[in-house]
Design an enzyme around this catalytic site. Structure first.
Site, PDB file in Angstrom:
ATOM      1  N   HIS A  55     -13.236  11.460  11.722  1.00 24.01           N
ATOM      2  CA  HIS A  55     -12.091  11.358  10.630  1.00 24.01           C
ATOM      3  C   HIS A  55     -12.302  12.011   9.338  1.00 24.01           C
ATOM      4  CE1 HIS A  55     -11.192   7.472  12.799  1.00 24.01           C
ATOM      5  NE2 HIS A  55     -10.000   7.496  12.299  1.00 24.01           N
ATOM      6  N   ARG A 111      -2.070   7.106   1.542  1.00 21.84           N
ATOM      7  CA  ARG A 111      -1.677   8.100   2.592  1.00 21.84           C
ATOM      8  C   ARG A 111      -0.852   7.644   3.760  1.00 21.84           C
ATOM      9  NH1 ARG A 111      -7.283   8.976   1.120  1.00 21.84           N
ATOM     10  NH2 ARG A 111      -7.572   7.343   2.272  1.00 21.84           N
ATOM     11  N   ARG A 136       8.332  -1.342  -2.430  1.00 21.31           N
ATOM     12  CA  ARG A 136       7.070  -0.701  -2.085  1.00 21.31           C
ATOM     13  C   ARG A 136       6.089  -1.526  -3.233  1.00 21.31           C
ATOM     14  NH1 ARG A 136       8.358   5.168  -1.597  1.00 21.31           N
ATOM     15  NH2 ARG A 136      10.789   5.295  -1.390  1.00 21.31           N
ATOM     16  N   LYS A 184     -11.979   8.461   4.368  1.00 20.07           N
ATOM     17  CA  LYS A 184     -11.802   7.065   5.002  1.00 20.07           C
ATOM     18  C   LYS A 184     -13.031   5.992   4.433  1.00 20.07           C
ATOM     19  CE  LYS A 184     -11.686   4.986   9.733  1.00 20.07           C
ATOM     20  NZ  LYS A 184     -10.655   3.856   9.147  1.00 20.07           N
ATOM     21  N   THR A 211      -3.715  -1.984   8.681  1.00 20.11           N
ATOM     22  CA  THR A 211      -5.169  -1.932   8.076  1.00 20.11           C
ATOM     23  C   THR A 211      -6.330  -2.234   8.757  1.00 20.11           C
ATOM     24  OG1 THR A 211      -3.811  -2.615   5.987  1.00 20.11           O
ATOM     25  CG2 THR A 211      -6.192  -2.562   5.893  1.00 20.11           C
ATOM     26  N   THR A 212      -7.458  -1.586   8.846  1.00 20.87           N
ATOM     27  CA  THR A 212      -8.663  -2.019   9.419  1.00 20.87           C
ATOM     28  C   THR A 212      -9.411  -3.321   8.743  1.00 20.87           C
ATOM     29  OG1 THR A 212      -9.762  -0.276   8.239  1.00 20.87           O
ATOM     30  CG2 THR A 212      -8.975   0.175  10.475  1.00 20.87           C
ATOM     31  N   PRO A 243      -4.945  -1.795  15.246  1.00 19.23           N
ATOM     32  CA  PRO A 243      -6.025  -0.725  14.822  1.00 19.23           C
ATOM     33  C   PRO A 243      -5.602   0.700  14.792  1.00 19.23           C
ATOM     34  CG  PRO A 243      -6.743  -1.468  17.047  1.00 19.23           C
ATOM     35  CD  PRO A 243      -5.693  -2.366  16.691  1.00 19.23           C
ATOM     36  N   PHE A 273      -1.638   2.861  15.513  1.00 21.75           N
ATOM     37  CA  PHE A 273      -0.345   3.001  16.277  1.00 21.75           C
ATOM     38  C   PHE A 273       0.099   4.277  16.951  1.00 21.75           C
ATOM     39  CE2 PHE A 273       0.269  -0.353  12.896  1.00 21.75           C
ATOM     40  CZ  PHE A 273       0.652  -1.372  13.736  1.00 21.75           C
ATOM     41  N   GLY A 278       0.847  -1.219   0.037  1.00 24.34           N
ATOM     42  CA  GLY A 278       0.075   0.049  -0.027  1.00 24.34           C
ATOM     43  C   GLY A 278       0.920   1.092  -0.068  1.00 24.34           C
ATOM     44  N   ALA A 300       1.647   3.460  -2.056  1.00 23.88           N
ATOM     45  CA  ALA A 300       1.261   4.748  -2.612  1.00 23.88           C
ATOM     46  C   ALA A 300       0.235   5.464  -1.882  1.00 23.88           C
ATOM     47  CB  ALA A 300       0.905   4.673  -4.246  1.00 23.88           C
TER      48      ALA A 300
HETATM   49  N1  LIG Z   1      -3.331   1.259  12.464  1.00 25.56           N
HETATM   50  C1  LIG Z   1      -3.238   2.646  12.476  1.00 25.56           C
HETATM   51  O1  LIG Z   1      -2.489   3.297  13.105  1.00 25.56           O
HETATM   52  C2  LIG Z   1      -3.588   3.243  11.099  1.00 25.56           C
HETATM   53  C3  LIG Z   1      -4.602   2.504  10.223  1.00 25.56           C
HETATM   54  N2  LIG Z   1      -4.877   2.986   9.324  1.00 25.56           N
HETATM   55  C4  LIG Z   1      -5.711   2.092   8.074  1.00 25.56           C
HETATM   56  O2  LIG Z   1      -4.736   1.863   7.183  1.00 25.56           O
HETATM   57  C5  LIG Z   1      -5.561   1.656   6.068  1.00 25.56           C
HETATM   58  C6  LIG Z   1      -4.963   2.474   4.783  1.00 25.56           C
HETATM   59  O3  LIG Z   1      -5.380   3.820   5.074  1.00 25.56           O
HETATM   60  P1  LIG Z   1      -4.890   4.795   4.084  1.00 25.56           P
HETATM   61  O4  LIG Z   1      -3.528   4.912   3.777  1.00 25.56           O
HETATM   62  O5  LIG Z   1      -5.490   6.095   4.565  1.00 25.56           O
HETATM   63  O6  LIG Z   1      -5.895   4.371   2.638  1.00 25.56           O
HETATM   64  P2  LIG Z   1      -5.199   4.773   1.165  1.00 25.56           P
HETATM   65  O7  LIG Z   1      -6.553   4.471   0.318  1.00 25.56           O
HETATM   66  O8  LIG Z   1      -4.652   6.291   1.114  1.00 25.56           O
HETATM   67  O9  LIG Z   1      -4.164   3.771   0.952  1.00 25.56           O
HETATM   68  C7  LIG Z   1      -4.354   2.214   0.670  1.00 25.56           C
HETATM   69  C8  LIG Z   1      -3.432   1.820  -0.411  1.00 25.56           C
HETATM   70  O10 LIG Z   1      -3.427   0.474  -0.677  1.00 25.56           O
HETATM   71  C9  LIG Z   1      -3.564   0.246  -2.078  1.00 25.56           C
HETATM   72  N3  LIG Z   1      -3.878  -0.915  -2.156  1.00 25.56           N
HETATM   73  C10 LIG Z   1      -5.168  -1.559  -2.712  1.00 25.56           C
HETATM   74  N4  LIG Z   1      -5.124  -2.857  -2.745  1.00 25.56           N
HETATM   75  C11 LIG Z   1      -3.761  -3.303  -2.585  1.00 25.56           C
HETATM   76  C12 LIG Z   1      -3.044  -4.406  -2.838  1.00 25.56           C
HETATM   77  N5  LIG Z   1      -3.861  -5.751  -3.075  1.00 25.56           N
HETATM   78  N6  LIG Z   1      -1.834  -4.335  -2.415  1.00 25.56           N
HETATM   79  C13 LIG Z   1      -1.235  -3.500  -2.234  1.00 25.56           C
HETATM   80  N7  LIG Z   1      -1.829  -2.030  -2.097  1.00 25.56           N
HETATM   81  C14 LIG Z   1      -2.800  -1.976  -2.452  1.00 25.56           C
HETATM   82  C15 LIG Z   1      -4.371   1.438  -2.622  1.00 25.56           C
HETATM   83  O11 LIG Z   1      -4.247   1.601  -4.051  1.00 25.56           O
HETATM   84  P3  LIG Z   1      -5.466   2.169  -4.999  1.00 25.56           P
HETATM   85  O12 LIG Z   1      -5.811   3.372  -4.393  1.00 25.56           O
HETATM   86  O13 LIG Z   1      -4.489   1.998  -6.261  1.00 25.56           O
HETATM   87  O14 LIG Z   1      -6.272   1.272  -4.974  1.00 25.56           O
HETATM   88  C16 LIG Z   1      -3.779   2.738  -1.680  1.00 25.56           C
HETATM   89  O15 LIG Z   1      -2.685   3.093  -2.345  1.00 25.56           O
HETATM   90  C17 LIG Z   1      -7.155   1.782   6.372  1.00 25.56           C
HETATM   91  O16 LIG Z   1      -7.731   0.511   6.613  1.00 25.56           O
HETATM   92  C18 LIG Z   1      -6.943   2.564   7.604  1.00 25.56           C
HETATM   93  O17 LIG Z   1      -7.988   2.647   8.387  1.00 25.56           O
HETATM   94  C19 LIG Z   1      -5.005   4.406   8.753  1.00 25.56           C
HETATM   95  C20 LIG Z   1      -4.027   5.225   9.626  1.00 25.56           C
HETATM   96  C21 LIG Z   1      -3.616   4.670  10.789  1.00 25.56           C
HETATM   97  O1  LIG Z   2      -8.546   5.460   7.995  1.00 27.53           O
HETATM   98  C1  LIG Z   2      -7.901   6.181   8.874  1.00 27.53           C
HETATM   99  O2  LIG Z   2      -7.484   7.404   8.774  1.00 27.53           O
HETATM  100  C2  LIG Z   2      -7.626   5.729  10.209  1.00 27.53           C
HETATM  101  N1  LIG Z   2      -7.797   4.435  10.470  1.00 27.53           N
HETATM  102  C3  LIG Z   2      -7.551   3.707  11.740  1.00 27.53           C
HETATM  103  C4  LIG Z   2      -8.936   3.260  12.253  1.00 27.53           C
HETATM  104  O3  LIG Z   2      -9.873   3.011  11.563  1.00 27.53           O
HETATM  105  O4  LIG Z   2      -9.121   3.217  13.443  1.00 27.53           O
HETATM  106  C5  LIG Z   2      -6.710   4.172  12.635  1.00 27.53           C
HETATM  107  C6  LIG Z   2      -6.866   5.880  12.625  1.00 27.53           C
HETATM  108  O5  LIG Z   2      -8.239   6.009  13.447  1.00 27.53           O
HETATM  109  C7  LIG Z   2      -6.733   6.416  11.279  1.00 27.53           C
END
Ligand SMILES: NC(=O)C1=CN([C@@H]2O[C@H](COP(=O)(O)OP(=O)(O)OC[C@H]3O[C@@H](n4cnc5c(N)ncnc54)[C@H](OP(=O)(O)O)[C@@H]3O)[C@@H](O)[C@H]2O)C=CC1
Ligand SMILES: O=C(O)C1=N[C@H](C(=O)O)C[C@H](O)C1
Length: 262
Positions: free
Chosen positions: A148, A22, A42, A152, A88-89, A119, A121, A18, A20
């Protein structure tokens, strides 16, 4: 005697799934900036996760993708020989159970691996969840509000689900009655029911990731609030998880386990 050696440790090789996205972009920058870690791959949508992870020689794969693919990615990364850190959630008892079984098979084959799923970090979020679980038994009412950014894709947040789960478990253990609620009509306005805890999800441009846990008794209230204003707030926890997971075989759920908070 204090012995000083010239011994240098080999950096842990890390693949980001993932990359690319956020979170993926922020994680790649954090790994790049850590002297004890080396970013070797990557991985983005459309890539063959197992092949890229195997060919890169990654010790640890970090998954920040989307709920619909994260479990498949974890199995693929494990098959490729890596330990896995997951932000990832979208995880539930069934998907976690399948990962535990996979890890058990690897351990029995003499190739133990670790998976750490968190869920959230962010230290503020982990502490907020911990404090909420501690407070849960002492209040008649509890509700959770998560707030959020509007890009999301899932609601309620994984953090809110984890928070509600911990609160519900603490209240059940202490024999606390359900939160009082005289609602007869308009249930759709009362948020999601997560194990008996009402959870409200706000989506607003300008927000990143925030959570408020409200507790109430007659004549008093406790509010526990945490705010992640920037995704860099998650990076110390992600890097800690990467360094920890290589010596934690099996499945670990929640950064609080690593921080010795639970
Ligand atoms: N645990 C924590 O502390 C946090 C958790 N999160 C969670 O992290 C996850 C990602 O959030 P966020 O970065 O904002 O989301 P984004 O949508 O910005 O990023 C997800 C990325 O994953 C890519 N992707 C999709 N399918 C695949 C695959 N099969 N293999 C590799 N990459 C893939 C997407 O590509 P494309 O767009 O081309 O489909 C996209 O670039 C969410 O579930 C969010 O809730 C977020 C922040 C903090
Ligand atoms: O999608 C997000 O941005 C985030 N996802 C996680 C969640 O669903 O709890 C962690 C954080 O809240 C950011």
């Amino acid at each position: 005697m204090n012995l000083v050696t010239n011994q240098t440790t080999t950096p842990l090789k890390v693949a980001v799934l993932g990359a690319a996205g956020r979170m993926g972009q922020t994680v790649c920058a954090a790994v790049d900036g850590a002297p004890d870690l080396e970013l070797v791959a990557r991985v983005d949508a459309g890539d063959d996760v197992a092949a890229v992870v195997r060919e890169s020689g990654a010790d640890v794969a970090i998954d920040f993708t989307v709920p619909s693919v994260t479990e498949t990615n974890v199995h693929a990364a494990l098959d490729a020989g890596a330990h896995v850190v997951v932000g990832t959630t979208g995880w539930d008892d069934d998907s976690r159970g399948r990962v535990s079984e996979h890890l058990e098979r690897l351990a029995q084959a003499g190739t133990p691996r670790g998976v750490l799923i968190a869920p959230n970090f962010g230290l503020s979020a982990v502490l907020a969840m911990t404090f909420a679980a501690k407070a849960a038994r002492y209040f008649e009412s509890v509700e959770v509000i998560e707030l959020h950014h509007p890009d999301k894709v899932d609601a309620p947040s994984g953090t809110a689900r984890h928070t509600a789960h911990a609160i519900a478990a603490a209240r059940a253990e202490a024999g606390v009655a359900p939160s009082p609620d005289a609602t007869e009509t308009g249930w759709e306005a009362r948020g999601a029911d997560v194990e008996g805890v009402r959870v409200h999800a706000v989506r607003l441009r300008g927000l990143v990731a925030h959570e408020e846990i409200l507790f109430g008794n007659t004549g008093e209230q406790l509010s526990i609030r945490q705010d992640s204003f920037d995704r860099v707030s998650f990076m110390p926890g992600v890097l800690l998880a990467v360094r920890e997971v290589v010596s934690r075989p099996g499945l670990t759920v929640g950064l609080e386990k690593v921080l010795d908070l639970s």
